[in-house]
Design a protein around this motif. Structure first.
Motif, PDB file in Angstrom:
ATOM      1  N   ASP A  34      -4.534  -0.209  -1.012  1.00 27.92           N
ATOM      2  CA  ASP A  34      -6.011   0.270  -1.141  1.00 27.92           C
ATOM      3  C   ASP A  34      -6.161   0.856  -2.561  1.00 27.92           C
ATOM      4  O   ASP A  34      -6.066   2.014  -2.661  1.00 27.92           O
ATOM      5  CB  ASP A  34      -6.197   1.162  -0.114  1.00 27.92           C
ATOM      6  CG  ASP A  34      -7.884   1.781  -0.155  1.00 27.92           C
ATOM      7  OD1 ASP A  34      -8.533   0.906  -0.888  1.00 27.92           O
ATOM      8  OD2 ASP A  34      -8.198   2.515   0.480  1.00 27.92           O
ATOM      9  N   LEU A  35      -6.312  -0.001  -3.746  1.00 30.82           N
ATOM     10  CA  LEU A  35      -6.132   0.602  -5.097  1.00 30.82           C
ATOM     11  C   LEU A  35      -7.723   1.300  -5.253  1.00 30.82           C
ATOM     12  O   LEU A  35      -8.696   0.669  -4.823  1.00 30.82           O
ATOM     13  CB  LEU A  35      -5.843  -0.340  -5.948  1.00 30.82           C
ATOM     14  CG  LEU A  35      -4.499  -0.877  -6.227  1.00 30.82           C
ATOM     15  CD1 LEU A  35      -4.287  -2.179  -6.970  1.00 30.82           C
ATOM     16  CD2 LEU A  35      -3.311   0.011  -6.315  1.00 30.82           C
ATOM     17  N   THR A  36      -7.707   2.265  -6.210  1.00 28.54           N
ATOM     18  CA  THR A  36      -8.921   2.682  -6.667  1.00 28.54           C
ATOM     19  C   THR A  36      -9.349   1.820  -7.799  1.00 28.54           C
ATOM     20  O   THR A  36      -8.551   1.206  -8.317  1.00 28.54           O
ATOM     21  CB  THR A  36      -8.789   4.065  -7.196  1.00 28.54           C
ATOM     22  OG1 THR A  36      -8.072   4.141  -8.338  1.00 28.54           O
ATOM     23  CG2 THR A  36      -8.393   5.070  -6.195  1.00 28.54           C
ATOM     24  N   GLN A  37     -10.893   1.698  -8.067  1.00 28.56           N
ATOM     25  CA  GLN A  37     -11.454   1.066  -9.280  1.00 28.56           C
ATOM     26  C   GLN A  37     -10.436   1.442 -10.547  1.00 28.56           C
ATOM     27  O   GLN A  37     -10.359   0.817 -11.560  1.00 28.56           O
ATOM     28  CB  GLN A  37     -12.781   1.315  -9.365  1.00 28.56           C
ATOM     29  CG  GLN A  37     -13.378   0.204  -8.550  1.00 28.56           C
ATOM     30  CD  GLN A  37     -13.172   0.560  -7.111  1.00 28.56           C
ATOM     31  OE1 GLN A  37     -13.537   1.804  -6.710  1.00 28.56           O
ATOM     32  NE2 GLN A  37     -13.240  -0.422  -6.182  1.00 28.56           N
ATOM     33  N   ILE A  40      -7.217  -0.209 -10.881  1.00 27.56           N
ATOM     34  CA  ILE A  40      -7.406  -1.652 -11.213  1.00 27.56           C
ATOM     35  C   ILE A  40      -7.685  -1.577 -12.583  1.00 27.56           C
ATOM     36  O   ILE A  40      -7.142  -2.714 -13.331  1.00 27.56           O
ATOM     37  CB  ILE A  40      -8.567  -2.055 -10.365  1.00 27.56           C
ATOM     38  CG1 ILE A  40      -8.195  -2.363  -8.986  1.00 27.56           C
ATOM     39  CG2 ILE A  40      -9.131  -3.419 -10.673  1.00 27.56           C
ATOM     40  CD1 ILE A  40      -9.185  -2.851  -7.888  1.00 27.56           C
ATOM     41  N   LEU A  41      -8.496  -0.858 -13.145  1.00 27.41           N
ATOM     42  CA  LEU A  41      -8.999  -0.985 -14.574  1.00 27.41           C
ATOM     43  C   LEU A  41      -7.632  -0.567 -15.319  1.00 27.41           C
ATOM     44  O   LEU A  41      -7.320  -1.217 -16.517  1.00 27.41           O
ATOM     45  CB  LEU A  41      -9.951  -0.029 -15.006  1.00 27.41           C
ATOM     46  CG  LEU A  41     -10.262   0.381 -16.284  1.00 27.41           C
ATOM     47  CD1 LEU A  41     -11.070  -1.163 -16.651  1.00 27.41           C
ATOM     48  CD2 LEU A  41     -11.416   1.273 -16.417  1.00 27.41           C
ATOM     49  N   GLU A  42      -6.829   0.362 -15.169  1.00 32.05           N
ATOM     50  CA  GLU A  42      -5.687   0.721 -15.761  1.00 32.05           C
ATOM     51  C   GLU A  42      -4.817  -0.509 -15.882  1.00 32.05           C
ATOM     52  O   GLU A  42      -3.922  -0.713 -16.658  1.00 32.05           O
ATOM     53  CB  GLU A  42      -5.150   1.853 -15.143  1.00 32.05           C
ATOM     54  CG  GLU A  42      -3.749   2.158 -15.880  1.00 32.05           C
ATOM     55  CD  GLU A  42      -3.010   3.468 -15.220  1.00 32.05           C
ATOM     56  OE1 GLU A  42      -2.031   4.009 -15.844  1.00 32.05           O
ATOM     57  OE2 GLU A  42      -3.570   4.088 -14.384  1.00 32.05           O
ATOM     58  N   ASP A  43      -4.548  -1.137 -14.679  1.00 32.39           N
ATOM     59  CA  ASP A  43      -3.734  -2.480 -14.681  1.00 32.39           C
ATOM     60  C   ASP A  43      -4.077  -3.330 -15.422  1.00 32.39           C
ATOM     61  O   ASP A  43      -3.250  -4.202 -16.289  1.00 32.39           O
ATOM     62  CB  ASP A  43      -3.901  -2.930 -13.261  1.00 32.39           C
ATOM     63  CG  ASP A  43      -2.905  -2.109 -12.095  1.00 32.39           C
ATOM     64  OD1 ASP A  43      -2.380  -1.097 -12.644  1.00 32.39           O
ATOM     65  OD2 ASP A  43      -3.268  -2.111 -10.947  1.00 32.39           O
TER      66      ASP A  43
END
Length: 259
Positions: A34-37, A40-43
């Motif tokens: 359950d990733l946070t937004q 996700i942006l950092e990835d």
């Protein structure tokens, strides 16, 4: 070699295998976190700024296409899901068409209860989970409203490699509702309609349930796509039926590899 993992390695376990950058294959119980937004942006930023410069298989046009895909993903990161991240990474890293640079995401994808293989006249069901044996040997005419050929064309940008390799691996990726949803195949929430040409010549639509990877013994397409041709061992709990089960003689090429 093995590198320290960022969020998209630790969190989402979207793994990249390439001569330059490689990470461990996730275990069979790997699930989407359950990733946070923000994660996700950092990835996505890490993929563009840290990973891409180390991969030498891009030509200038392909690198520009990679950047566009990541930039578009970054622009909608505020509403993205872990599933979106997996698919965005798949599409981005496939741009150089280098089969050695591929995200090992098969264990993160959901799964239909069938395994498929392309033949010269279409895409066929070779193996099926318990309860779906009636689909064995059927040719898939449509996924939802799209033909098998249309789905192959749409999924191709998400698979690394040559046209031949893309066609081969697509048989595994097209059993994922996550992938099918991304390429525009509309379906109900927890089932999926396939239009089949059965062995007796009848055409009918069947609804297949969709499950998380661990329920249907999901396999990594990059590594195990060929396994659709090989029946599971008899006596195995939850064994999948196979079209070769009734064959009196079977080529050694369709047996489990020997030690």
């Amino acid at each position: 070699m093995h590198m320290n993992r960022r969020n998209f390695i630790i969190g989402s376990a979207v793994l990249l295998a390439s001569p330059t950058f490689a990470w461990e294959l996730p275990g069979p119980d790997t699930k989407l976190p359950d990733l946070t937004q923000a994660q996700i942006l950092e990835d996505l930023i890490f993929l563009k700024s840290q990973w891409a410069p180390l991969d030498k298989s891009f030509n200038p046009a392909q690198r520009a296409a990679f950047d566009r895909i990541i930039n578009n993903a970054v622009a909608r990161a505020a509403t993205s899901s872990p599933e979106d991240l997996v698919l965005d990474v798949m599409q981005a890293v496939a741009t150089p068409r280098n089969g050695h640079t591929a995200p090992l995401v098969g264990r993160l994808l959901d799964s239909l209860p069938v395994r498929l293989w392309w033949f010269s006249d279409g895409l066929y069901i070779l193996s099926a989970a318990p309860g779906y044996e009636s689909t064995l040997g059927a040719r898939i005419e449509k996924f939802g409203e799209l033909t098998s050929a249309e789905c192959l064309e749409r999924v191709a940008p998400y698979i690394s490699g040559t046209d031949q390799r893309i066609r081969y691996l697509s048989a595994s990726y097209l059993t994922s509702k996550m992938v099918l949803d991304r390429i525009g195949v509309l379906s109900p929430q927890n089932s999926f309609p396939l239009t089949l040409s059965l062995k007796n010549g009848e055409t009918k639509t069947v609804d297949l349930s969709v499950s998380k990877p661990d329920a249907y013994d999901a396999r990594e397409p990059v590594l195990f796509g060929w396994s659709s041709l090989i029946p599971d061992e008899k006596g195995k709990e939850g064994r999948w039926a196979h079209v070769l089960d009734g064959a009196e003689k079977r080529s050694p090429g369709y047996e489990k590899p020997a030690p």
